[in-house]
Design a protein around this motif. Structure first.
Motif, PDB file in Angstrom:
ATOM      1  N   ILE A 180      34.292  42.644  43.012  1.00 26.83           N
ATOM      2  CA  ILE A 180      34.112  41.208  42.812  1.00 26.83           C
ATOM      3  C   ILE A 180      34.610  40.851  41.423  1.00 26.83           C
ATOM      4  CG2 ILE A 180      32.428  39.335  42.598  1.00 26.83           C
ATOM      5  CD1 ILE A 180      30.702  40.802  44.641  1.00 26.83           C
ATOM      6  N   VAL A 181      35.418  39.811  41.354  1.00 25.99           N
ATOM      7  CA  VAL A 181      35.904  39.282  40.085  1.00 25.99           C
ATOM      8  C   VAL A 181      35.214  37.942  39.871  1.00 25.99           C
ATOM      9  CG1 VAL A 181      37.920  38.480  38.799  1.00 25.99           C
ATOM     10  CG2 VAL A 181      38.155  40.393  40.405  1.00 25.99           C
ATOM     11  N   ILE A 182      34.546  37.807  38.724  1.00 28.65           N
ATOM     12  CA  ILE A 182      33.869  36.563  38.382  1.00 28.65           C
ATOM     13  C   ILE A 182      34.627  35.945  37.213  1.00 28.65           C
ATOM     14  CG2 ILE A 182      31.749  35.498  37.527  1.00 28.65           C
ATOM     15  CD1 ILE A 182      30.301  38.005  38.612  1.00 28.65           C
ATOM     16  N   PHE A 183      35.042  34.702  37.362  1.00 29.18           N
ATOM     17  CA  PHE A 183      35.719  33.989  36.287  1.00 29.18           C
ATOM     18  C   PHE A 183      34.877  32.785  35.902  1.00 29.18           C
ATOM     19  CE2 PHE A 183      38.373  30.628  34.632  1.00 29.18           C
ATOM     20  CZ  PHE A 183      39.061  31.288  33.633  1.00 29.18           C
ATOM     21  N   GLU A 198      27.226  46.614  39.823  1.00 28.88           N
ATOM     22  CA  GLU A 198      28.336  47.561  39.779  1.00 28.88           C
ATOM     23  C   GLU A 198      29.533  46.986  40.521  1.00 28.88           C
ATOM     24  OE1 GLU A 198      28.179  50.334  37.936  1.00 28.88           O
ATOM     25  OE2 GLU A 198      26.144  49.694  37.420  1.00 28.88           O
ATOM     26  N   ASN A 199      30.710  47.485  40.158  1.00 36.21           N
ATOM     27  CA  ASN A 199      31.952  47.114  40.837  1.00 36.21           C
ATOM     28  C   ASN A 199      32.239  45.624  40.702  1.00 36.21           C
ATOM     29  OD1 ASN A 199      34.236  47.960  42.134  1.00 36.21           O
ATOM     30  ND2 ASN A 199      33.338  47.919  44.171  1.00 36.21           N
ATOM     31  N   VAL A 200      31.901  45.076  39.509  1.00 40.24           N
ATOM     32  CA  VAL A 200      32.108  43.660  39.227  1.00 40.24           C
ATOM     33  C   VAL A 200      32.923  43.542  37.939  1.00 40.24           C
ATOM     34  CG1 VAL A 200      30.982  41.495  38.576  1.00 40.24           C
ATOM     35  CG2 VAL A 200      29.966  42.936  40.333  1.00 40.24           C
ATOM     36  N   ILE A 201      33.957  42.716  37.980  1.00 38.70           N
ATOM     37  CA  ILE A 201      34.735  42.410  36.782  1.00 38.70           C
ATOM     38  C   ILE A 201      34.385  40.989  36.392  1.00 38.70           C
ATOM     39  CG2 ILE A 201      37.041  42.049  35.835  1.00 38.70           C
ATOM     40  CD1 ILE A 201      38.013  44.218  37.767  1.00 38.70           C
TER      41      ILE A 201
END
Length: 181
Positions: A36-39, A65-68
């Protein structure tokens, strides 16, 4: 790209609370484990309002975990060091101190297509000379083109507001200081 190659999910959350975003991610995790990418744009504003929630999000029991996480701001100095320099969670911190003049020029021409070339050169030069952010350039343009304020007077006002913002930030830090060094 991360989203295409890894089938990542992208979340845009400029107005959402970090608690809501974390809850949404947990809901997604119940169904799938894709990256998951959070902007978050203007992340300094949401951190100011929810600093403890951000710390929990980055380090607490509910860290994910596994989050940008990608946050953007025009005011890096407004983000507390205890968040900016999180060694286990913040891998890269990029600061762009000066835009190329072409960026200012393109922004101005986009907003004011009929601008006189001499005035365009003057604004680009002064924005570059003063290391303006795009937000500050926007304020200069509003002052000049809408409120009929001279460019030099607008620059002085923007710089004065920058000092006022820094003083308010310092005052808040002193008020929030719990005495730990």
């Amino acid at each position: 790209s991360l989203i295409k190659d890894y089938n990542a999910i992208c979340l845009l959350g400029s107005k959402q609370s970090i608690g809501i975003i974390a809850s949404l991610i947990k809901d997604i995790r119940r169904i799938q484990s894709n990256p998951i990418v959070i902007f978050i744009d203007e992340v300094d504003r949401s951190i100011r309002d929810e600093e403890d929630n951000y710390l929990t999000f980055l380090d607490g029991e509910d860290s994910l975990e596994n989050v940008i996480f990608i946050g953007c701001t025009n005011y890096l100095e407004r983000i507390p060091d205890r968040i900016k320099y999180r060694p286990s969670r913040i891998k890269y911190l990029y600061e762009i101190n000066k835009f190329p003049e072409a960026v200012y020029k393109q922004y101005i021409e986009t907003k004011v297509p009929s601008i006189d070339s001499k005035l365009l050169q003057e604004i680009v030069f002064k924005a570059s000379e003063n290391l303006f952010t795009i937000d500050q350039l926007k304020h200069l343009m509003i002052d000049h083109f809408i409120d009929n304020i001279s460019i030099n007077k607008s620059i002085k006002s923007i710089k004065r507001n920058e000092v006022i913002d820094k003083k308010a930030e310092a005052k808040k830090m002193l008020e929030d200081d719990d005495g730990d060094f």
